[in-house]
Scaffold this active site. Structure first.
Site, mmCIF file in Angstrom:
data_model
loop_
_atom_site.group_PDB
_atom_site.id
_atom_site.type_symbol
_atom_site.label_atom_id
_atom_site.label_comp_id
_atom_site.label_asym_id
_atom_site.label_seq_id
_atom_site.Cartn_x
_atom_site.Cartn_y
_atom_site.Cartn_z
ATOM 1 N N SER A 1 0.856 -1.187 0.000
ATOM 2 C CA SER A 1 0.000 0.000 0.000
ATOM 3 C C SER A 1 0.888 1.231 0.000
ATOM 4 C CB SER A 1 -0.878 0.009 1.255
ATOM 5 O OG SER A 1 -1.498 1.268 1.446
ATOM 6 N N TYR B 1 -2.076 -1.100 10.391
ATOM 7 C CA TYR B 1 -2.195 -1.503 8.987
ATOM 8 C C TYR B 1 -1.021 -0.956 8.175
ATOM 9 C CZ TYR B 1 -3.796 -1.442 4.138
ATOM 10 O OH TYR B 1 -3.873 -1.587 2.776
#
Length: 256
Positions: A146, A161
């Site tokens: 990401s 995350y």
């Protein structure tokens, strides 16, 4: 000979929805044999592989938060056709209750979930893949990271995350550097805001989709199908010298 997906056996984690489902469809369209992992959404996994010819795909459940289940996923995937040519680490969880202002139980729980599913599970699968590839003469790993791994998160409640995505990115890059001479290639794809359930949930914490879209250079979210096409290209072996690279997919919003 032009690189191709045809005949390759590919394990895709988190294939029941979002990016993973699009990856499975794209790979099937290219002639690959697909192992579609899913957590609890069998119907979603079946939809993702609905276009498969008889014997071209199999759906296997596994709780990636559990070590034994993760290892069993690899064993069953390998047993299906006797080999795996490509591992695609896509499955992930994004806890929204792990901010610094959370109570101890929520903070620790969020980190445990993120590390178990987003780091330990992919690491176990990467380990199994590398050992298999060493015996088989090579193979490919594609990890979906990401942009949060490079730029951090904007919602501190999701810090676990972002950190987990940085960890799995580093692990993948280390494989690329360490095993290039053994014909093992590893790539990282780092999407920005993709039209998935996780991104929609994240947008809700940031004031809504319009507010998030206003921060994007193109004003548009990434189509999961575009990410899938990039992953399929890497899985085909068409660009082996890209091994170790991180491909940013964010519409020019974040340029390094």
């Amino acid at each position: 000979m032009t690189a191709s997906l045809h005949g390759k056996t590919i394990l895709v984690t988190g294939a029941s929805k979002g990016i993973g489902a699009e990856i499975a469809r794209e790979l099937l369209g290219g002639g690959a044999f697909v192992v579609a992992h899913y957590g609890g959404d069998l119907a979603g996994a079946e939809r993702a592989i609905a276009t498969a010819a008889p014997g071209q795909a199999i759906a296997i459940p596994a709780d990636l938060g559990e070590r034994a289940a993760t290892l069993e996923l690899w064993r069953r995937a390998l047993d299906w056709r006797g080999r795996i040519d490509v591992l695609i680490n896509n499955a992930a969880t994004m806890p929204f209750d792990g901010g610094f202002d959370a109570d101890d139980a929520a903070f620790e729980g969020a980190w445990d979930r993120a590390l178990d599913v987003n780091v330990r599970a992919p690491a176990r699968l990467i380990r199994a893949a590398v050992n298999h590839f060493l015996e088989a003469g090579g193979g490919d790993i594609v990890t979906i990271s990401s942009w949060a791994a490079q730029r951090g998160v904007t919602n501190p409640a999701t810090i676990a995350y972002g950190a987990s995505k940085a960890a799995v990115r580093s692990a993948t890059q280390s494989v690329a550097r360490s095993y290039a001479r053994q014909n093992i290639r590893a790539y990282v794809v780092a999407p920005g805001v993709v039209r998935t359930r996780l991104s929609e949930e994240f947008a809700a914490t940031q004031g809504g989709e319009d507010k998030v879209s206003a921060t994007l250079a193109s004003g548009e979210w990434v189509d999961p199908a575009e990410v899938a096409r990039i992953v399929a290209f890497l899985a085909s072996g068409a660009a082996p010298q890209l091994s170790g690279a991180t491909l940013d997919v964010n519409g020019a919003t974040y340029i390094r």
